[in-house]
Scaffold this motif. Structure first.
Motif, short mmCIF file in Angstrom:
data_model
loop_
_atom_site.label_atom_id
_atom_site.label_comp_id
_atom_site.label_asym_id
_atom_site.label_seq_id
_atom_site.Cartn_x
_atom_site.Cartn_y
_atom_site.Cartn_z
N GLN A 1 0.84 -1.21 0.00
CA GLN A 1 0.00 0.00 0.00
C GLN A 1 0.87 1.26 0.00
OE1 GLN A 1 -2.22 -1.22 3.45
NE2 GLN A 1 -4.11 -1.54 2.26
N ALA A 2 1.95 1.23 0.78
CA ALA A 2 2.84 2.39 0.83
C ALA A 2 3.48 2.63 -0.54
CB ALA A 2 3.92 2.18 1.89
N GLU B 1 -6.61 1.06 -4.70
CA GLU B 1 -5.63 2.14 -4.74
C GLU B 1 -4.47 1.85 -5.69
OE1 GLU B 1 -3.68 2.42 -0.76
OE2 GLU B 1 -4.64 0.50 -0.43
N GLY B 2 -4.23 0.57 -5.98
CA GLY B 2 -3.13 0.23 -6.88
C GLY B 2 -3.63 -0.31 -8.21
N ALA B 3 -4.80 0.16 -8.63
CA ALA B 3 -5.41 -0.37 -9.86
C ALA B 3 -4.45 -0.26 -11.05
CB ALA B 3 -6.72 0.35 -10.15
N SER C 1 -10.10 -9.48 -8.49
CA SER C 1 -10.03 -8.02 -8.49
C SER C 1 -8.70 -7.50 -8.99
CB SER C 1 -10.27 -7.49 -7.07
OG SER C 1 -9.22 -7.91 -6.22
N LYS C 2 -7.67 -8.33 -9.01
CA LYS C 2 -6.37 -7.90 -9.53
C LYS C 2 -5.51 -9.10 -9.86
CE LYS C 2 -2.73 -4.49 -8.93
NZ LYS C 2 -3.04 -3.84 -10.22
N GLU C 3 -5.02 -9.10 -11.09
CA GLU C 3 -4.21 -10.22 -11.55
C GLU C 3 -2.73 -9.87 -11.45
OE1 GLU C 3 -5.55 -12.29 -14.98
OE2 GLU C 3 -7.13 -12.73 -13.52
#
Ligand code: 3NM
Ligand code: MG
Length: 493
Positions: free
Chosen positions: A121-122, A164-166, A192-194
């Motif tokens: 996240q950071a 947030e990291g799309a 949701s994210k690969e």
């Protein structure tokens, strides 16, 4: 920030140590890998002095440019600036990301190593272009890693940064090779994210033929694994239980019609029982505990059961070997983690096997399934132990574990729970006498394996068929979904 189109699918990270590179010339090895198709290169050299770093990086940049592939430098922003290459990769102990960005500018590609959601996240907040998520598996190439997070930990990070990291790209790293890369990408990716790709060091640099290794790996990262389910129902599509039951009965009948092979690596207690049940439902059993046999057996169109009921160190090696052979051949595998929560040896055996390959179905009692999920439970022998979950919690446990492993989870008990992550069923199939004999759970693994052999495209239906086959031969049932059995299945989540 300028848009950067980068193909992360096969990311080569270099290593200049004797153990990996040997006496070969790094630039030649990287050139061969580029010819084989690597899509991104990171020059990672923890040994050389700055002058050597700069001169080697310049040579590498000349060849990566020729192949239109970006070159990144590990740690050393100064070297990247001196060479004028496309960016850097920084670890948690290196120069911080905002400083690196200030020095290199918006057009540079900057990647960050992360092993926790907080780090990820950071890095997303600070404007990383991509994350190197690891460590996937223990590897001799990097021993000072913080954590082995596996596919489950990688998926947790991906899910956690999906919003947030799309736009932040992701690769996994650590111990990934040709025999693991497809499964790793398949199981780690969250809906949701690969993952965008895999980063590999020794799988290419230490390969006898780096070009061929890169070609093979590229082909593998671009194709789904043989065990990828062809059709998983959409989570929002309601399920018609009667239609589903008819499909399930067709699978049961299909086993009787085609006599598929059920290869059992099972415990000493139930071998004979499981073989007879396989015959009774129309299958062809082989009880073969020697892993070397799996390469041949996996090509016969059947399915494998790994039941670790009487596990030994040698047995564990045999299981892992057979698991890999079936994964490679596209044959289905059922895992029965018998007594998983009873001893430290068995808890470790579960970890070893989950890291060794892909299980299409994992079947166990409540104590075993909780252990596979990672909860600490103390099983008394192979009995489940006291149930601590209500029905809704059981349904959620099997659903969440199925999502994590991207497979089908079967949890047996007075009521059985089955899920593929998008459809979850309760099966009322119990009988008071079942608790008074041994092996009733183990033989379910065998019947499910037979059903998987005739129905690969929907593993959930195959698992349900494994239950129905134990109750009643599908062939003799002409109810078309109207009889008692239909009431025994209920759709939960
Ligand atoms: N970083 P191989 S693991 C460079 O966990 C590196 O962040 C890791 O090497 C991390 O492909 C690793 O030979 C080495 O296993 C990966
Ligand atoms: Mg570093």
């Amino acid at each position: 920030m300028a848009l950067k189109y980068v193909d992360y699918s096969l990311y080569l990270v270099t290593d200049s140590t004797q153990a990996i590179l040997g006496n070969r010339d790094l630039v030649q090895v990287v050139e061969a890998a580029l010819e084989g198709g690597v899509t991104l290169v990171q020059y990672r050299d923890k040994l050389s002095d700055t002058a050597v770093l700069v001169s080697t990086a310049k040579k590498l940049h000349a060849i990566t440019k020729k192949h239109k592939v970006p070159l990144l430098i590990n740690d050393r922003v100064d070297v990247a600036l001196a060479v004028g290459c496309e960016g850097v990769h920084i670890g948690q102990d290196d120069l911080d990301l905002p400083s690196a960005r200030k020095l290199l500018g918006d057009n540079a590609i900057i990647g960050v190593t992360v092993s926790t959601l907080e780090e990820a996240q950071a890095a997303c907040r600070d404007g990383a272009d991509y994350l190197g998520i690891g460590t996937m598996f223990a590897t001799s190439t990097k021993t000072n890693t913080k954590d082995i997070i596996g596919t489950a930990g990688t998926k947790e990070i991906l899910r956690g940064i999906a919003k947030e990291g799309a736009h932040v790209r992701t690769v996994c790293i650590g111990g990934i090779n040709a025999s693991t890369v497809q499964r790793v990408l398949y199981q780690s990716s969250d809906p949701s994210k690969e993952l965008d790709g895999a980063a590999i060091v020794s799988g290419i640099i230490a390969a006898e033929d780096p070009k061929k290794a890169a070609q093979e790996l590229l082909e593998l990262v671009r194709t789904p694994p043989p065990f990828a389910a062809a059709s998983i129902a959409s989570p929002h599509k309601p399920v018609d239980i009667k239609v589903l039951l008819r499909q399930v009965l067709d699978i049961v009948a299909g086993v009787a019609d085609t006599t598929p092979l059920s290869h059992n690596m099972t415990n000493l207690v139930v071998q004979n029982f499981a073989a007879n049940v396989a015959l009774a439902v129309g299958g062809s059993p082989i009880m073969a505990n020697y892993g070397e046999e799996a390469a041949d057996l996996s090509k016969l169109g059947g399915a494998l059961v790994i039941n670790m009921g009487t596990v030994t160190p040698e047995g564990l090696e045999n299981y892992a070997k057979a698991l890999k052979a079936y994964n490679l051949a596209g044959g289905s595998v059922v895992f029965d983690p018998v007594g998983a929560g009873a001893t430290a040896v068995r808890r470790n055996a579960v970890k070893t096997l989950l890291a060794a390959g892909y299980f299409d179905v994992i079947k166990g009692n409540e104590g075993e399934i909780k252990t596979v999920f990672g909860s600490v439970v103390q099983q008394r022998g192979v009995d489940s132990g006291a149930s601590t979950l209500n029905e809704e919690e059981k349904a959620r446990l099997v659903r969440d574990l199925a999502r994590r492993e991207r497979n089908v989870i079967v949890m047996t008990g007075a009521t059985d729970f089955v899920s593929d992550g998008s459809r979850t069923f309760a099966v009322e199939n119990g009988h008071e006498l079942l608790g008074r004999i041994t092996g009733s759970g183990c033989v379910l693994g065998t019947t499910i394996s037979l059903m998987l052999a005739v129905c690969k495209k929907d593993k959930l239906l195959a698992a349900l068929a494994g239950f129905i086959a134990l109750r009643d031969r599908g062939r003799s049932c002409s109810c078309q979904g109207r009889c008692q059995k239909a009431q025994e299945l209920s759709y939960l989540l």
